[in-house]
Design a protein around this motif. Sequence first.
Motif, PDB file in Angstrom:
ATOM      1  N   GLU A 264       0.857  -1.189   0.000  1.00 28.27           N
ATOM      2  CA  GLU A 264       0.000   0.000   0.000  1.00 28.27           C
ATOM      3  C   GLU A 264       0.893   1.239   0.000  1.00 28.27           C
ATOM      4  OE1 GLU A 264      -4.016   0.600   2.192  1.00 28.27           O
ATOM      5  OE2 GLU A 264      -2.487   1.386   3.540  1.00 28.27           O
ATOM      6  N   ILE A 265       0.664   2.141  -0.944  1.00 29.53           N
ATOM      7  CA  ILE A 265       1.486   3.347  -1.060  1.00 29.53           C
ATOM      8  C   ILE A 265       0.709   4.547  -0.537  1.00 29.53           C
ATOM      9  CG2 ILE A 265       2.607   4.939  -2.664  1.00 29.53           C
ATOM     10  CD1 ILE A 265       3.217   2.603  -4.461  1.00 29.53           C
ATOM     11  N   PRO A 266       1.225   5.207   0.509  1.00 24.79           N
ATOM     12  CA  PRO A 266       0.567   6.419   1.008  1.00 24.79           C
ATOM     13  C   PRO A 266       1.279   7.668   0.471  1.00 24.79           C
ATOM     14  CG  PRO A 266       2.066   5.582   2.681  1.00 24.79           C
ATOM     15  CD  PRO A 266       2.269   4.727   1.441  1.00 24.79           C
ATOM     16  N   LEU A 267       0.527   8.576  -0.122  1.00 24.90           N
ATOM     17  CA  LEU A 267       1.067   9.863  -0.564  1.00 24.90           C
ATOM     18  C   LEU A 267       0.478  10.959   0.318  1.00 24.90           C
ATOM     19  CD1 LEU A 267       0.810   9.694  -4.473  1.00 24.90           C
ATOM     20  CD2 LEU A 267       2.737   9.051  -3.012  1.00 24.90           C
ATOM     21  N   ARG A 268       1.335  11.664   1.021  1.00 28.60           N
ATOM     22  CA  ARG A 268       0.859  12.765   1.870  1.00 28.60           C
ATOM     23  C   ARG A 268       1.129  14.096   1.187  1.00 28.60           C
ATOM     24  NH1 ARG A 268       1.100  11.710   8.345  1.00 28.60           N
ATOM     25  NH2 ARG A 268      -0.125   9.766   8.294  1.00 28.60           N
ATOM     26  N   PHE A 269       0.122  14.948   1.194  1.00 29.52           N
ATOM     27  CA  PHE A 269       0.243  16.250   0.546  1.00 29.52           C
ATOM     28  C   PHE A 269      -0.680  17.225   1.265  1.00 29.52           C
ATOM     29  CE2 PHE A 269      -3.172  13.930  -1.399  1.00 29.52           C
ATOM     30  CZ  PHE A 269      -4.156  14.858  -1.678  1.00 29.52           C
TER      31      PHE A 269
END
Length: 295
Positions: A264-269
Amino acid sequence: MPQISLADLNAAGKADFVAALANVVEHSPWTAEKLAEQRPFAGIVQLHTALMAAIQSAEPDVQLALIRAHPDLANKTQRAAGLTAESADEQNSAGLDRLSDAEYAAFERVNNAYREKFGFPYIVCVRRHTRDSILHDFETRLRNIAKTETRRAIEEIGRISALRLDQLVIAEDRLKVHGRLSTHVLDNHAGKPAPGIALELVELAKLGEDRVIARAATNADGRTDQPLIGGRPLPIGRYELKFSIGKYYAERGVQTPDPPFLDEIPLRFAISEPEGHYHVPLLVTPWSYATYRGS
């Protein structure tokens, strides 16, 4: 709130016109009465411009009464007594009806400090904010002087009224009150868009629980069928996009370790422009990924 066309507003009797727009500005139907005298309006932008001109040209005591007609944010007593339908919907949109104990305490502290300093409630267009960004804005504006905050309050009333008009009035032109958040997944391993990837958008919070804003799956073009957020402002705040990559490659027979290197890839922005377009793509292989702010 039933919608009404601008043509019907222009043609309505004064009483019906005022009744239709009475809640565009909180508990201040005099603003609609002022507008009734200026018809016809060529568009909703002209209508809103006239509304703001009426507010900004009002006497200082009238402006102060207008500001004081607004409720405090996340005030349990006022919520129990009953907010207008518009205020309740707006506060609920930011999750102010389900705060943690720590968040309620923080809102109570800044509400009291703000009222004590300025003598009127803090006003912000909550549809443009998350809980965290409202609290941050509170703290920033507490450092202002009363004259600055009076001006800021009227500016925020302008944003609130624009969104209420946008929901209420059907016109050929549009007010610039909406943003858009989208994504696109490209499978760099296969060299084509990645369909069928489950994803989740989460609003992050410092004092309370994180909120799931949207769940979707990518289509044949690697995009979601609908924007992750659209048709409304993008609330200022911090977010995480989670992409289920491990399952996607497993279903396609790609040889990966067990467990996979990337599952699972989490992208925080973060979002800081509520009326902007944020495109957050993912370029992925079983062993690497990249992102950027697209358009």
